[in-house]
Design an enzyme around this catalytic site. Sequence first.
Site, PDB file in Angstrom:
ATOM      1  N   ASP A 152     -10.848  57.732 -21.472  1.00  0.00           N
ATOM      2  CA  ASP A 152      -9.845  56.916 -22.121  1.00  0.00           C
ATOM      3  C   ASP A 152     -10.138  55.468 -21.695  1.00  0.00           C
ATOM      4  OD1 ASP A 152      -7.276  56.179 -23.315  1.00  0.00           O
ATOM      5  OD2 ASP A 152      -6.617  55.937 -21.241  1.00  0.00           O
ATOM      6  N   ASP A 159      -7.624  52.150 -21.774  1.00  0.00           N
ATOM      7  CA  ASP A 159      -6.584  51.436 -21.043  1.00  0.00           C
ATOM      8  C   ASP A 159      -6.035  52.255 -19.881  1.00  0.00           C
ATOM      9  OD1 ASP A 159      -6.307  48.989 -22.642  1.00  0.00           O
ATOM     10  OD2 ASP A 159      -5.650  50.338 -24.233  1.00  0.00           O
TER      11      ASP A 159
END
Length: 217
Positions: free
Chosen positions: A13, A15
């Site tokens: 992922d 952020d």
Amino acid sequence: MDILQGKKAFIFDLDGTLVDSMWMWKSIDIEFLRRYGHECPPELARAIEGMSFSETAVYFKQRFGLPLSVDEIKAIWTEMSIDKYRYEVLPKKGAPEILAYAGEHHISCGIATSNGREMVEAVLGSLKLASCFEAVTTACEVKAGKPEPDIYLKVAGDLGAAPEECLVFEDVPAGILAGKRAGMTVCAVDDDFSRHMEEEKRSLADCFIRDYFELLK
């Protein structure tokens, strides 16, 4: 660490997982909503957790009755965030080193993010990490965002790896669930923004780390 053994692909992922950027999204939400006469609800972050960039824009438009199109909302968010991604966002502790490990061990790397592609390209370019990744998919490019598994399955397919050969790195429960539903091993990553959910993250994931250096000992 044993969890790295036998993996052919690492999928990150963005952020709060690969880069330390969750801090800016809270300030953007507050500023954006204030422009249109709304206070930022305390539960907003959890409500939109895992949604794609487009799904989040739809949610904002409907919940706050915004006089903007979905595309206009996305354009404003991109404009508000792009300079921060280019000049203020840093990699999470040990992230460059785990990527170097992957390169040395011929492990393919991909990104599965709920964010917009323009922002992904901005931060990877600024941090000079773009060459580390063979596949980048945003949740807007698949049928459903996290916690559905679509985005992780798409990245794994692009990398030519079976789900059981993939190790996912995630910082929030919706993302962890997406990786697990895809049949992958999931490592939860600590982040200031989601620290209050640490117990839940630990219960959902296969392992939990404060930083990537823990995996390289």
